[in-house]
Scaffold this active site. Sequence first.
Site, PDB file in Angstrom:
ATOM      1  N   GLU A  43       0.792  -1.221  -0.058  1.00  0.00           N
ATOM      2  CA  GLU A  43       0.170  -0.054  -0.017  1.00  0.00           C
ATOM      3  C   GLU A  43       0.588   1.298   0.022  1.00  0.00           C
ATOM      4  OE1 GLU A  43      -3.621  -1.406   2.720  1.00  0.00           O
ATOM      5  OE2 GLU A  43      -2.745   0.639   3.517  1.00  0.00           O
ATOM      6  N   ARG A  84     -16.015  -7.320  15.201  1.00  0.00           N
ATOM      7  CA  ARG A  84     -15.881  -7.908  16.633  1.00  0.00           C
ATOM      8  C   ARG A  84     -16.014  -6.717  17.660  1.00  0.00           C
ATOM      9  NH1 ARG A  84     -10.579  -5.675  17.966  1.00  0.00           N
ATOM     10  NH2 ARG A  84      -9.296  -6.005  16.209  1.00  0.00           N
TER      11      ARG A  84
HETATM   12  P1  ADP Z   1      -3.973  -4.266  11.669  1.00  0.00           P
HETATM   13  O1  ADP Z   1      -4.983  -5.288  10.956  1.00  0.00           O
HETATM   14  O2  ADP Z   1      -2.663  -5.301  11.710  1.00  0.00           O
HETATM   15  O3  ADP Z   1      -4.402  -3.591  12.593  1.00  0.00           O
HETATM   16  P2  ADP Z   1      -4.176  -2.055   9.982  1.00  0.00           P
HETATM   17  O4  ADP Z   1      -4.129  -2.305   8.555  1.00  0.00           O
HETATM   18  O5  ADP Z   1      -5.489  -1.645  10.683  1.00  0.00           O
HETATM   19  O6  ADP Z   1      -3.463  -3.360  10.448  1.00  0.00           O
HETATM   20  O7  ADP Z   1      -3.308  -0.940  10.442  1.00  0.00           O
HETATM   21  C1  ADP Z   1      -2.721  -0.806  11.510  1.00  0.00           C
HETATM   22  C2  ADP Z   1      -1.958   0.585  11.595  1.00  0.00           C
HETATM   23  O8  ADP Z   1      -0.977   0.646  10.809  1.00  0.00           O
HETATM   24  C3  ADP Z   1      -2.794   1.892  11.345  1.00  0.00           C
HETATM   25  O9  ADP Z   1      -3.691   2.277  12.393  1.00  0.00           O
HETATM   26  C4  ADP Z   1      -1.715   2.894  10.968  1.00  0.00           C
HETATM   27  O10 ADP Z   1      -1.178   3.181  11.953  1.00  0.00           O
HETATM   28  C5  ADP Z   1      -0.791   1.846  10.276  1.00  0.00           C
HETATM   29  N1  ADP Z   1      -0.940   1.857   8.808  1.00  0.00           N
HETATM   30  C6  ADP Z   1      -1.614   0.941   7.898  1.00  0.00           C
HETATM   31  N2  ADP Z   1      -1.673   1.208   6.790  1.00  0.00           N
HETATM   32  C7  ADP Z   1      -1.314   2.303   6.449  1.00  0.00           C
HETATM   33  C8  ADP Z   1      -0.825   2.953   5.202  1.00  0.00           C
HETATM   34  N3  ADP Z   1      -1.206   3.033   4.186  1.00  0.00           N
HETATM   35  N4  ADP Z   1      -0.213   4.210   5.643  1.00  0.00           N
HETATM   36  C9  ADP Z   1       0.208   4.900   6.883  1.00  0.00           C
HETATM   37  N5  ADP Z   1       0.079   4.093   8.102  1.00  0.00           N
HETATM   38  C10 ADP Z   1      -0.611   2.798   7.707  1.00  0.00           C
END
Ligand code: ADP
Length: 636
Positions: free
Chosen positions: A205, A298
């Site tokens: 991403e 959840r």
């Molecule tokens: P998980 O399922 O492990 O919680 P997420 O996709 O929700 O993973 O992402 C967790 C954290 O990672 C987000 O809250 C953010 O801090 C960081 N993050 C995820 N994707 C991005 C992105 N594209 N750009 C910047 N930070 C990101």
Amino acid sequence: MLPRRIFVANRGEIVARVARTAAALGIDTVAVAARHAVPRFLAQEVTRLHLVAQESSDFYLDADNLIAIAKAESCDALHPGYGFLAENAAFAEKVTAAGLTWIGPAATTIAQMGDKHAARQIAMAAKVAVVPAVFIAADSSVAATQKILAAFSSQHGLPVIIKAVAGGGGKGMRVVHDAQQLLAAVQATAREAQTLYRNAALLVEKYIATPRHIEVQIVGDQQGQLIVLGERECSLQRRFQKIVEEAPATCLAETQRQGLHDAAQRLGRHVAYYSTGTVEFLFNAEQGEFYFLEMNTRLQVEHTVTEEVFGVDLVAAQIKIAAGESLDPLLCSKRKPGGHSIQVRIYAEDATCDFLPAPGRVLAFHPYHGTGIRWEIGCEAARDVSPFFDPLLAKLIATAEKRALAISRLQHGLARTFIAGVKTNIAFLQTLLAHENFQQAHVSINFVAQNITTLLQTMQDNAQQTELEEIAEVLLEHYGAEGQDRGMARIFAKKTRDTAVMILQSYTDDEVQAGCGIYAEVSFFHFVLQRQAQGMAVTVGCGGRLHHAATAPGTWEAETHTSAAGTLTAPVPGRVAAVNVKARDDVEEGTVCVIIESMKMEFALKAPGAGSVQEVRVAAGDLVSDGQTLVVFVAE
Ligand code: ADP
């Protein structure tokens, strides 16, 4: 019809949380606890405890066994809590197939949303903005992967964030700034994803530079109604995991807030979502843009702040929806949050050591209670914080009319809370809350990482300990003196440099002597004293700061790494990484005999003196508990 008896297939604070609501609804609960370490905070909330010999993480991941226990305990419903199997579609299906009510959304929805790639596709179909990304299949060849990466980075540039599609909880992610390292990082993440999730598929991403993390709470019923219960901001994170969460988010203009809520509702409706769920977004405040991140199917760890500002019970909503009831009209009438609520997660961890978990035995825990303060507690004195589980000790939630007052209540609550025995992030949280940027609500998800040096420096500067040192000195002198009646509460005062230490209460709790007092007529403090092989150690806590001292210098430190002559015992619960000695070996003082791994730390356990090994009681790979004898020596 509501269930009669719910099995809560989880551990820690969330079990107590679910049990409390169930009791309020007249429903029984059953939960699991290890026979030798039943936590009081659980025992007092659940109707019945199912005792097992040992609690391991595998236990909470063994779907068939959990269902068998639920059936054997005559439960008719199962609440998965969060983590473990809460977002495991196969588990949800099995629970239903076993004739139990699954307290959560449909298994098909869990499956769709549990895959980050599939979830993105659904978000796009629901016309919800997503971060630009490419998918890398598990079986993508090196050449194909290279081609995909080159095309993506030439269009969107770097940095990127690589994620396992099956990942969660901040694990299995990597940020890459340098094109040279991209392929290697993708391959490493894929290998990790294969080991952790048995699925090597990835998403690469675009990395959004300094966004905020904003998430929307949705609640839907099985009849097709779906409402939004505001949003939460969870930008303060470490290791991609949240530590401070609040509702509402202050950075949103009304039109942006509405846009965000609408997007979450569109997505929820698109998948006919029911139960409680969270749609997470990254919000770019400068451009006012938001991007869908993921959906959590959840109850969230931070559901509490939404409950506080909306005056609702989300666990009750989950239970009623699972039972087929349609959304309560009262719940549907909640349109606007009232006031502001902030939660901090108190972890057993070492902020100065990259927030590594710091398992061990809690010696004392005194949460502060006051107006606008709520606790969700998952630890207590004389219990171990296990290295095998998330080291969340408790959640402190403060609510007030205005954000500034909620912060102030939180600060007061943290300053008056005492946890001894394990390292905690309390001082770090205090530093964060006091930071001007947090006070002004000017933070992003990178705030902690970008400011870590100054935050730690401030934390250390705040830890001025002269008064704590004085208190510790007085306590050691008083309780160390022979012939003291240590078991009794007593009041006494002692003059030291014109200031007085006054003990207000003192009692014996398990193996420690504990109590509280005041210093110089102003500073309220808590303490615990522990007898050791050579003397005594004390921990004093005041204003959220801690100080350790011991009668024989160094015993406090030494205690965690070596044992009394004659034996070697485990200083923390953990896994034996290596055994370097065998029976009849000669050892010198300091010879490393056993290495224990506890989370990501290694403890090298050394021979207490010269002699020979009489018996080795463990082998590499064994799980050991705190205080367990590992090696027995014969002195020279
Ligand atoms: P998980 O399922 O492990 O919680 P997420 O996709 O929700 O993973 O992402 C967790 C954290 O990672 C987000 O809250 C953010 O801090 C960081 N993050 C995820 N994707 C991005 C992105 N594209 N750009 C910047 N930070 C990101």
